[in-house]
Scaffold this active site. Structure first.
Site, PDB file in Angstrom:
ATOM      1  N   THR A 124      -1.265   3.752  -1.772  1.00 29.57           N
ATOM      2  CA  THR A 124      -2.184   4.280  -2.771  1.00 29.57           C
ATOM      3  C   THR A 124      -2.080   5.799  -2.923  1.00 29.57           C
ATOM      4  O   THR A 124      -1.960   6.520  -1.935  1.00 29.57           O
ATOM      5  CB  THR A 124      -3.631   3.905  -2.399  1.00 29.57           C
ATOM      6  OG1 THR A 124      -3.712   2.501  -2.208  1.00 29.57           O
ATOM      7  CG2 THR A 124      -4.602   4.317  -3.490  1.00 29.57           C
ATOM      8  N   THR A 130      -4.698   1.733  -8.364  1.00 33.08           N
ATOM      9  CA  THR A 130      -4.087   0.415  -8.250  1.00 33.08           C
ATOM     10  C   THR A 130      -2.872   0.236  -9.156  1.00 33.08           C
ATOM     11  O   THR A 130      -2.232  -0.806  -9.126  1.00 33.08           O
ATOM     12  CB  THR A 130      -5.124  -0.683  -8.582  1.00 33.08           C
ATOM     13  OG1 THR A 130      -5.785  -0.348  -9.795  1.00 33.08           O
ATOM     14  CG2 THR A 130      -6.160  -0.794  -7.478  1.00 33.08           C
ATOM     15  N   GLU A 244      -2.017  -9.722   3.052  1.00 33.00           N
ATOM     16  CA  GLU A 244      -3.224  -8.927   3.261  1.00 33.00           C
ATOM     17  C   GLU A 244      -4.425  -9.570   2.584  1.00 33.00           C
ATOM     18  O   GLU A 244      -5.508  -9.666   3.165  1.00 33.00           O
ATOM     19  CB  GLU A 244      -2.998  -7.518   2.715  1.00 33.00           C
ATOM     20  CG  GLU A 244      -4.217  -6.614   2.778  1.00 33.00           C
ATOM     21  CD  GLU A 244      -4.006  -5.327   2.002  1.00 33.00           C
ATOM     22  OE1 GLU A 244      -4.352  -4.260   2.524  1.00 33.00           O
ATOM     23  OE2 GLU A 244      -3.502  -5.397   0.853  1.00 33.00           O
TER      24      GLU A 244
END
Length: 386
Positions: A124, A130, A244
Protein backbone atom coordinates in the site's frame (compact mmCIF):
# COMPACT_ATOMS: atom_id res chain seq x y z
CA UNK A 1 -12.42 -31.39 3.92
CA UNK A 2 -14.06 -31.92 7.30
CA UNK A 3 -13.91 -28.81 9.53
CA UNK A 4 -14.57 -31.01 12.55
CA UNK A 5 -12.24 -33.90 11.83
CA UNK A 6 -9.95 -35.29 14.52
CA UNK A 7 -7.06 -33.35 13.02
CA UNK A 8 -8.96 -30.06 13.04
CA UNK A 9 -10.16 -30.63 16.58
CA UNK A 10 -6.61 -31.41 17.68
CA UNK A 11 -5.45 -28.12 16.17
CA UNK A 12 -8.22 -26.24 17.97
CA UNK A 13 -7.37 -27.88 21.28
CA UNK A 14 -3.66 -27.21 20.85
CA UNK A 15 -4.14 -23.53 20.13
CA UNK A 16 -6.64 -23.21 22.97
CA UNK A 17 -4.14 -24.75 25.38
CA UNK A 18 -1.46 -22.26 24.39
CA UNK A 19 -3.87 -19.32 24.50
CA UNK A 20 -4.94 -20.33 28.01
CA UNK A 21 -1.48 -19.20 29.12
CA UNK A 22 -2.24 -15.73 27.76
CA UNK A 23 -5.59 -14.76 29.20
CA UNK A 24 -7.63 -11.58 29.05
CA UNK A 25 -5.45 -9.82 31.60
CA UNK A 26 -2.38 -10.34 29.40
CA UNK A 27 -4.06 -8.90 26.30
CA UNK A 28 -5.60 -6.06 28.32
CA UNK A 29 -2.19 -5.00 29.63
CA UNK A 30 -0.63 -5.26 26.17
CA UNK A 31 -3.41 -3.06 24.77
CA UNK A 32 -3.13 -0.48 27.55
CA UNK A 33 0.63 -0.23 27.08
CA UNK A 34 0.35 -0.21 23.26
CA UNK A 35 2.97 -2.92 23.37
CA UNK A 36 3.74 -5.84 21.09
CA UNK A 37 2.84 -9.27 22.59
CA UNK A 38 6.36 -10.61 22.26
CA UNK A 39 5.90 -13.43 24.80
CA UNK A 40 2.80 -14.69 23.02
CA UNK A 41 4.39 -14.48 19.56
CA UNK A 42 7.49 -16.31 20.79
CA UNK A 43 5.39 -19.04 22.41
CA UNK A 44 3.24 -19.30 19.30
CA UNK A 45 6.35 -19.63 17.15
CA UNK A 46 8.05 -22.13 19.45
CA UNK A 47 4.92 -24.29 19.40
CA UNK A 48 5.26 -24.50 15.60
CA UNK A 49 1.97 -22.83 14.71
CA UNK A 50 3.59 -20.24 12.44
CA UNK A 51 5.35 -23.02 10.53
CA UNK A 52 2.08 -24.83 9.88
CA UNK A 53 1.97 -24.06 6.17
CA UNK A 54 5.65 -24.57 5.40
CA UNK A 55 6.22 -27.91 3.60
CA UNK A 56 7.77 -30.68 5.66
CA UNK A 57 10.90 -30.76 3.50
CA UNK A 58 11.69 -27.25 4.75
CA UNK A 59 10.97 -28.01 8.40
CA UNK A 60 7.29 -27.12 8.62
CA UNK A 61 4.10 -29.10 9.14
CA UNK A 62 2.90 -28.99 5.53
CA UNK A 63 -0.66 -28.05 6.43
CA UNK A 64 -3.09 -26.18 4.18
CA UNK A 65 -4.95 -22.89 4.30
CA UNK A 66 -7.89 -24.58 6.01
CA UNK A 67 -5.76 -25.67 8.97
CA UNK A 68 -4.06 -22.27 9.13
CA UNK A 69 -7.46 -20.59 9.24
CA UNK A 70 -8.43 -22.69 12.26
CA UNK A 71 -5.23 -21.68 14.06
CA UNK A 72 -5.95 -17.97 13.66
CA UNK A 73 -9.66 -18.36 14.36
CA UNK A 74 -8.95 -19.96 17.72
CA UNK A 75 -6.54 -17.22 18.81
CA UNK A 76 -9.31 -14.65 18.37
CA UNK A 77 -12.01 -16.87 19.81
CA UNK A 78 -9.88 -17.22 22.94
CA UNK A 79 -9.78 -13.43 23.31
CA UNK A 80 -6.39 -12.79 21.72
CA UNK A 81 -5.41 -10.84 18.63
CA UNK A 82 -4.01 -12.94 15.78
CA UNK A 83 -3.25 -9.74 13.87
CA UNK A 84 0.10 -9.93 15.65
CA UNK A 85 1.04 -13.17 13.86
CA UNK A 86 -1.14 -13.64 10.79
CA UNK A 87 1.23 -11.89 8.37
CA UNK A 88 3.62 -14.80 8.30
CA UNK A 89 0.80 -17.13 7.30
CA UNK A 90 -0.26 -15.33 4.14
CA UNK A 91 3.10 -13.78 3.25
CA UNK A 92 4.37 -17.33 3.00
CA UNK A 93 2.32 -18.00 -0.13
CA UNK A 94 4.28 -15.56 -2.26
CA UNK A 95 7.55 -17.26 -1.40
CA UNK A 96 6.13 -20.79 -1.49
CA UNK A 97 4.41 -20.48 -4.86
CA UNK A 98 6.80 -18.21 -6.73
CA UNK A 99 10.16 -18.24 -5.00
CA UNK A 100 13.13 -20.12 -6.48
CA UNK A 101 14.35 -23.33 -4.88
CA UNK A 102 17.42 -21.44 -3.70
CA UNK A 103 15.24 -18.83 -1.98
CA UNK A 104 13.11 -21.48 -0.34
CA UNK A 105 16.18 -23.32 0.93
CA UNK A 106 17.66 -20.07 2.20
CA UNK A 107 14.65 -18.79 4.11
CA UNK A 108 12.01 -21.42 4.84
CA UNK A 109 13.97 -23.69 7.23
CA UNK A 110 14.98 -20.66 9.32
CA UNK A 111 11.40 -19.37 9.34
CA UNK A 112 10.13 -22.81 10.35
CA UNK A 113 12.67 -22.96 13.17
CA UNK A 114 11.70 -19.52 14.43
CA UNK A 115 15.06 -18.00 13.56
CA UNK A 116 13.52 -15.61 11.03
CA UNK A 117 10.15 -13.86 10.87
CA UNK A 118 8.39 -13.02 7.61
CA UNK A 119 5.59 -10.88 9.03
CA UNK A 120 5.54 -7.87 6.68
CA UNK A 121 4.27 -7.17 3.17
CA UNK A 122 4.84 -3.69 1.71
CA UNK A 123 2.23 -2.96 -0.96
CA UNK A 124 0.00 0.00 0.00
CA UNK A 125 1.06 3.56 -0.82
CA UNK A 126 -0.38 6.94 0.29
CA UNK A 127 -1.32 8.12 -3.21
CA UNK A 128 -2.52 4.74 -4.52
CA UNK A 129 -4.51 3.16 -1.69
CA UNK A 130 -6.29 0.08 -3.00
CA UNK A 131 -5.47 0.99 -6.61
CA UNK A 132 -2.28 -1.05 -6.46
CA UNK A 133 -1.46 -0.57 -10.14
CA UNK A 134 -0.81 3.13 -9.42
CA UNK A 135 2.05 2.53 -7.00
CA UNK A 136 5.02 4.87 -7.45
CA UNK A 137 7.74 3.00 -5.58
CA UNK A 138 10.34 2.01 -8.16
CA UNK A 139 12.99 -0.68 -8.39
CA UNK A 140 15.67 0.05 -11.01
CA UNK A 141 18.15 -2.66 -11.99
CA UNK A 142 21.77 -1.53 -11.76
CA UNK A 143 24.20 -4.38 -12.31
CA UNK A 144 23.69 -7.04 -9.66
CA UNK A 145 21.44 -4.83 -7.54
CA UNK A 146 18.05 -3.13 -7.60
CA UNK A 147 17.78 0.44 -6.32
CA UNK A 148 14.50 1.14 -4.51
CA UNK A 149 12.94 4.60 -4.13
CA UNK A 150 9.47 5.45 -2.89
CA UNK A 151 7.08 5.30 0.03
CA UNK A 152 4.70 2.79 1.60
CA UNK A 153 2.04 3.21 4.28
CA UNK A 154 0.09 0.98 6.70
CA UNK A 155 2.82 -1.65 6.64
CA UNK A 156 2.40 -3.87 9.68
CA UNK A 157 4.86 -5.59 12.03
CA UNK A 158 7.97 -4.16 10.33
CA UNK A 159 9.59 -3.60 13.72
CA UNK A 160 8.95 -7.21 14.69
CA UNK A 161 9.91 -8.93 11.45
CA UNK A 162 13.22 -9.90 9.89
CA UNK A 163 11.99 -10.11 6.30
CA UNK A 164 9.52 -8.19 4.18
CA UNK A 165 7.83 -8.85 0.85
CA UNK A 166 8.06 -5.65 -1.22
CA UNK A 167 6.07 -4.73 -4.34
CA UNK A 168 7.68 -2.11 -6.58
CA UNK A 169 7.40 -0.93 -10.17
CA UNK A 170 10.24 -2.14 -12.41
CA UNK A 171 8.70 -0.80 -15.62
CA UNK A 172 7.01 2.64 -15.72
CA UNK A 173 3.22 2.56 -15.98
CA UNK A 174 3.25 4.41 -19.31
CA UNK A 175 5.47 1.73 -20.85
CA UNK A 176 3.29 -1.33 -20.17
CA UNK A 177 0.35 -2.68 -22.17
CA UNK A 178 -1.64 -3.64 -19.09
CA UNK A 179 -1.49 -1.57 -15.93
CA UNK A 180 -1.07 -4.72 -13.85
CA UNK A 181 2.20 -5.44 -15.68
CA UNK A 182 5.62 -4.06 -14.85
CA UNK A 183 5.53 -4.63 -11.08
CA UNK A 184 7.89 -7.01 -9.30
CA UNK A 185 8.22 -8.48 -5.85
CA UNK A 186 11.33 -8.74 -3.73
CA UNK A 187 12.27 -10.18 -0.39
CA UNK A 188 13.98 -7.60 1.80
CA UNK A 189 16.21 -8.06 4.84
CA UNK A 190 14.73 -5.34 7.05
CA UNK A 191 17.66 -4.84 9.43
CA UNK A 192 20.11 -4.59 6.55
CA UNK A 193 17.79 -2.23 4.65
CA UNK A 194 17.52 0.12 7.63
CA UNK A 195 21.27 0.61 7.47
CA UNK A 196 21.32 1.92 3.91
CA UNK A 197 18.11 3.54 2.76
CA UNK A 198 14.98 2.36 4.60
CA UNK A 199 13.34 4.62 7.20
CA UNK A 200 10.49 3.29 9.35
CA UNK A 201 7.97 5.72 10.88
CA UNK A 202 5.37 4.21 13.29
CA UNK A 203 1.71 5.24 12.89
CA UNK A 204 -0.31 5.61 16.08
CA UNK A 205 -3.85 4.29 15.62
CA UNK A 206 -7.05 3.39 17.46
CA UNK A 207 -6.17 -0.31 17.62
CA UNK A 208 -3.02 -1.67 19.23
CA UNK A 209 -1.79 -2.77 15.82
CA UNK A 210 1.86 -2.09 15.01
CA UNK A 211 1.84 -0.43 11.62
CA UNK A 212 4.21 1.95 9.87
CA UNK A 213 5.04 4.31 7.05
CA UNK A 214 8.15 3.37 5.08
CA UNK A 215 10.50 5.59 3.09
CA UNK A 216 12.97 4.14 0.57
CA UNK A 217 15.88 6.40 -0.40
CA UNK A 218 18.19 4.69 -2.91
CA UNK A 219 17.92 1.41 -1.03
CA UNK A 220 20.07 -1.21 -2.71
CA UNK A 221 19.06 -4.86 -2.53
CA UNK A 222 20.68 -7.84 -4.29
CA UNK A 223 19.14 -8.76 -7.65
CA UNK A 224 18.86 -12.32 -6.37
CA UNK A 225 16.16 -11.08 -3.99
CA UNK A 226 13.73 -10.77 -6.91
CA UNK A 227 10.96 -13.36 -6.52
CA UNK A 228 9.88 -14.98 -9.79
CA UNK A 229 10.06 -13.08 -13.07
CA UNK A 230 10.48 -9.34 -13.28
CA UNK A 231 7.24 -7.58 -14.15
CA UNK A 232 4.87 -10.31 -12.95
CA UNK A 233 4.78 -9.37 -9.28
CA UNK A 234 1.18 -8.20 -9.20
CA UNK A 235 -0.09 -11.60 -10.32
CA UNK A 236 2.16 -13.34 -7.82
CA UNK A 237 1.07 -11.21 -4.92
CA UNK A 238 -2.61 -11.92 -5.57
CA UNK A 239 -1.97 -15.48 -4.36
CA UNK A 240 -0.95 -14.11 -0.99
CA UNK A 241 -3.78 -11.57 -0.90
CA UNK A 242 -6.47 -14.19 -1.56
CA UNK A 243 -5.01 -16.33 1.20
CA UNK A 244 -4.97 -13.25 3.42
CA UNK A 245 -8.68 -12.64 2.84
CA UNK A 246 -9.61 -16.20 3.75
CA UNK A 247 -7.48 -16.04 6.89
CA UNK A 248 -8.91 -12.66 7.91
CA UNK A 249 -12.38 -14.18 7.47
CA UNK A 250 -11.40 -16.91 9.92
CA UNK A 251 -10.14 -14.33 12.41
CA UNK A 252 -13.43 -12.44 12.15
CA UNK A 253 -15.32 -15.68 12.74
CA UNK A 254 -13.21 -16.21 15.85
CA UNK A 255 -14.01 -12.68 16.99
CA UNK A 256 -17.69 -13.18 16.24
CA UNK A 257 -17.85 -16.34 18.30
CA UNK A 258 -16.09 -14.60 21.17
CA UNK A 259 -18.68 -11.78 21.08
CA UNK A 260 -21.63 -14.15 20.86
CA UNK A 261 -20.39 -16.35 23.71
CA UNK A 262 -19.54 -13.31 25.83
CA UNK A 263 -22.95 -11.72 25.20
CA UNK A 264 -24.91 -14.91 25.88
CA UNK A 265 -23.02 -15.54 29.11
CA UNK A 266 -23.59 -12.01 30.37
CA UNK A 267 -27.28 -12.07 29.35
CA UNK A 268 -27.76 -15.21 31.44
CA UNK A 269 -26.04 -13.73 34.49
CA UNK A 270 -27.15 -10.10 34.49
CA UNK A 271 -30.37 -9.62 36.49
CA UNK A 272 -32.47 -6.47 36.04
CA UNK A 273 -36.09 -6.11 37.19
CA UNK A 274 -35.72 -9.44 39.01
CA UNK A 275 -35.05 -11.45 35.84
CA UNK A 276 -32.05 -12.28 33.65
CA UNK A 277 -31.89 -9.83 30.77
CA UNK A 278 -31.48 -12.83 28.46
CA UNK A 279 -35.18 -13.55 28.95
CA UNK A 280 -36.01 -10.44 26.95
CA UNK A 281 -36.40 -11.00 23.22
CA UNK A 282 -34.95 -7.54 22.63
CA UNK A 283 -31.71 -8.91 24.08
CA UNK A 284 -32.02 -12.45 22.71
CA UNK A 285 -32.67 -11.66 19.08
CA UNK A 286 -29.56 -9.59 18.25
CA UNK A 287 -27.35 -12.26 19.82
CA UNK A 288 -29.16 -15.05 17.98
CA UNK A 289 -28.96 -13.13 14.70
CA UNK A 290 -25.22 -12.58 15.21
CA UNK A 291 -24.74 -16.31 15.79
CA UNK A 292 -26.63 -17.19 12.60
CA UNK A 293 -24.61 -14.77 10.49
CA UNK A 294 -21.30 -16.00 11.91
CA UNK A 295 -22.25 -19.58 11.07
CA UNK A 296 -23.22 -18.58 7.52
CA UNK A 297 -19.93 -16.72 7.00
CA UNK A 298 -18.09 -19.78 8.27
CA UNK A 299 -19.45 -21.84 5.38
CA UNK A 300 -18.00 -19.41 2.84
CA UNK A 301 -14.68 -19.52 4.71
CA UNK A 302 -14.52 -23.29 4.23
CA UNK A 303 -15.40 -22.97 0.56
CA UNK A 304 -12.58 -20.47 0.00
CA UNK A 305 -10.07 -22.64 1.85
CA UNK A 306 -11.13 -25.76 -0.02
CA UNK A 307 -10.72 -24.04 -3.38
CA UNK A 308 -7.35 -22.61 -2.42
CA UNK A 309 -5.97 -25.87 -1.06
CA UNK A 310 -7.07 -27.71 -4.19
CA UNK A 311 -5.37 -25.29 -6.55
CA UNK A 312 -8.56 -23.62 -7.79
CA UNK A 313 -9.15 -19.90 -8.27
CA UNK A 314 -10.35 -18.86 -4.84
CA UNK A 315 -10.54 -15.13 -5.53
CA UNK A 316 -14.31 -14.80 -5.48
CA UNK A 317 -14.86 -17.07 -2.49
CA UNK A 318 -12.04 -15.48 -0.49
CA UNK A 319 -13.44 -12.01 -1.10
CA UNK A 320 -16.97 -13.03 -0.21
CA UNK A 321 -15.80 -14.90 2.89
CA UNK A 322 -13.93 -11.83 4.10
CA UNK A 323 -16.94 -9.59 3.43
CA UNK A 324 -19.43 -11.83 5.21
CA UNK A 325 -17.20 -12.59 8.19
CA UNK A 326 -16.12 -8.97 8.74
CA UNK A 327 -19.75 -7.82 8.58
CA UNK A 328 -20.93 -10.60 10.90
CA UNK A 329 -18.20 -10.00 13.47
CA UNK A 330 -18.92 -6.27 13.53
CA UNK A 331 -22.63 -6.89 14.07
CA UNK A 332 -21.78 -9.40 16.81
CA UNK A 333 -19.55 -6.78 18.41
CA UNK A 334 -22.40 -4.29 18.45
CA UNK A 335 -24.79 -6.87 19.92
CA UNK A 336 -22.25 -7.77 22.60
CA UNK A 337 -21.58 -4.15 23.54
CA UNK A 338 -25.30 -3.37 23.68
CA UNK A 339 -25.95 -6.43 25.83
CA UNK A 340 -23.36 -5.27 28.34
CA UNK A 341 -24.72 -1.74 28.42
CA UNK A 342 -22.39 0.60 30.29
CA UNK A 343 -20.13 -2.25 31.34
CA UNK A 344 -19.31 -2.84 27.67
CA UNK A 345 -17.27 0.36 27.78
CA UNK A 346 -15.29 -0.77 30.83
CA UNK A 347 -11.84 -2.08 29.90
CA UNK A 348 -12.00 -4.87 32.46
CA UNK A 349 -14.72 -6.62 30.43
CA UNK A 350 -12.53 -6.68 27.28
CA UNK A 351 -15.52 -5.96 25.04
CA UNK A 352 -14.33 -2.48 24.07
CA UNK A 353 -10.87 -3.82 23.14
CA UNK A 354 -12.23 -6.56 20.91
CA UNK A 355 -14.83 -4.09 19.57
CA UNK A 356 -12.01 -1.85 18.30
CA UNK A 357 -9.99 -4.76 16.95
CA UNK A 358 -12.76 -6.29 14.85
CA UNK A 359 -13.83 -2.90 13.43
CA UNK A 360 -10.55 -2.78 11.52
CA UNK A 361 -11.69 -5.53 9.16
CA UNK A 362 -14.44 -3.42 7.62
CA UNK A 363 -11.58 -1.35 6.18
CA UNK A 364 -8.58 -3.63 5.88
CA UNK A 365 -6.95 -5.55 4.34
CA UNK A 366 -9.50 -4.63 1.66
CA UNK A 367 -12.55 -2.48 2.21
CA UNK A 368 -16.05 -3.89 1.96
CA UNK A 369 -16.79 -1.49 -0.93
CA UNK A 370 -13.97 -2.90 -3.03
CA UNK A 371 -15.28 -6.41 -2.47
CA UNK A 372 -18.73 -5.33 -3.62
CA UNK A 373 -17.17 -3.81 -6.74
CA UNK A 374 -15.27 -7.04 -7.40
CA UNK A 375 -18.42 -9.15 -7.11
CA UNK A 376 -20.44 -6.76 -9.27
CA UNK A 377 -17.87 -6.82 -12.07
CA UNK A 378 -16.42 -10.32 -11.99
CA UNK A 379 -19.42 -12.37 -10.88
CA UNK A 380 -22.42 -10.37 -12.08
CA UNK A 381 -21.00 -8.93 -15.29
CA UNK A 382 -21.77 -5.33 -14.38
CA UNK A 383 -19.66 -2.49 -15.83
CA UNK A 384 -16.40 -1.73 -14.08
CA UNK A 385 -17.02 1.20 -11.71
CA UNK A 386 -13.45 2.50 -11.52
Amino acid sequence: MNPYSEEMNAIREGVQALCAEFGNQYWREIDEAKAFPEKFVNAFTDAGWLAAMIPEEYGGSGLGLAEASVILEEVNRCGGNSGTVHGQMYNMFTLLRHGSEEQKQQYLPKIAAGKLRLQSMAVTEPSAGTDTTKIKTTAVRKGDKYVINGQKVWISRVQHSDLMILLARTTPLNEVKRKADGMSIFIVDIAEAQKNGLTVQPISNMVNHETNELFFDNLEIPAENLIGEEGKGFRYILDGLNAERALIAAECIGDGRWFVEKAASYANERVVFDRPIGKNQGVQFPIAEAHIEIEAADLMRWRACDEYDNGKNAGASANMAKYLAAKASWEAANACLQTHGGFGFACEYDVERKFRETRLYQVAPISTNLILSYVAEHLLGLPRSF
